[in-house]
Write a protein that holds these residues in place. Structure first.
Motif: not given
Length: 267
Positions: A13-24
């Protein structure tokens, strides 16, 4: 803060910070999902602002007011930990790395430590660590007032490179060739509330990168890359400083990255 229901969460399980910005950023989420990780996103955008494809790669998305607020992020990750085991907390944006490291330590999650994140983030501290390890670097200092900058200039001479210690990439990086330009640059930084700057001697040279990916302390992949033109020249158009420049040193490497699992990428 927006919350959606948490689904089943398999092995990693990975918590990922800001998946949508920037678009990449979405490409990191896609990559994690492609290798079977369960991705839980935390970001400032609303759930409705995310497209369906991005949402399909995540099991849960949690909206927060700010991803650089350590208290808010710690509370959010602890809320997630009450529901599932969290194996990793990842942030790939430079401005988010210190907060992510502090939250990891607060929530006892393995990964890049606060000290390592600081050495990657703060160039004067990074260079001190490199010098202690015997790696030659351009002369540099961290300055908190004009007197410290002038003292460094009197010792090292011109040209000099100035940059806010909290800056990202080459943003607001400034070259000064004499005392008059130095005075103007210091006034510019002071007028924008910059509290501390990195000051470095200017050394002409080619800029190369040596990067590694380490797994369990061993180098699994290494590669060399070059910038044509130099990255500092590419960054000049982004700088609002009086004059943008670059800094490098012949025969040394730019050490500026950390791997996702706590190893400093070593040159």
């Amino acid at each position: 803060m927006g919350r959606t229901l948490l689904g089943s969460m398999p092995s990693v399980n990975v918590v990922f910070v800001e998946p949508s910005f920037p678009p990449t950023q979405r490409n990191f989420v896609r990559g994690l999902a492609d290798v079977g990780a369960t991705v839980i996103g935390i970001g400032e955008s609303s759930t409705d602002a995310l497209d369906e494809q991005l949402k399909s790669w995540m099991t849960h998305y949690h909206q927060v007011p700010s991803v650089v607020d350590v208290g808010v992020m710690t509370d959010t990750v602890r809320w997630i930990q009450d529901k599932v085991w969290v194996d990793r907390l990842e942030a790939t944006i430079e401005a988010h790395t210190m907060t992510a490291a502090q939250v990891r330590e607060n929530c006892t999650i393995p990964g890049t430590s606060v000290r390592t994140a600081w050495l990657c983030r703060d160039k004067p501290s990074m260079k001190e660590a490199l010098r202690a390890a015997g790696v030659p670097t351009a002369a540099s200092t961290a300055a908190h007032n004009a007197a410290e900058v002038y003292e460094f200039a009197d010792t090292i001479g011109y040209p000099l490179i100035l940059k806010p210690r909290t800056g990202a990439g080459a943003l607001d990086t400034t070259r000064v060739d004499n005392k008059a330009e130095l005075e103007a640059a210091l006034g510019w930084f002071g007028g924008r509330g910059v509290e501390s700057i990195a000051v470095e001697e200017f050394v002409e040279g080619h800029e190369g990168f040596y990067d590694t990916i380490c797994v369990n302390g061993y180098v699994s992949l290494d590669f060399v890359s070059h910038y044509y033109p130099n990255v500092r020249r590419l960054g000049c158009g982004l700088s609002a400083a009086p004059r943008a420049g670059r800094s490098g040193q012949r025969g040394t490497w730019h050490w500026d990255h950390c791997d996702p699992y706590g190893m400093v990428l070593r040159s």
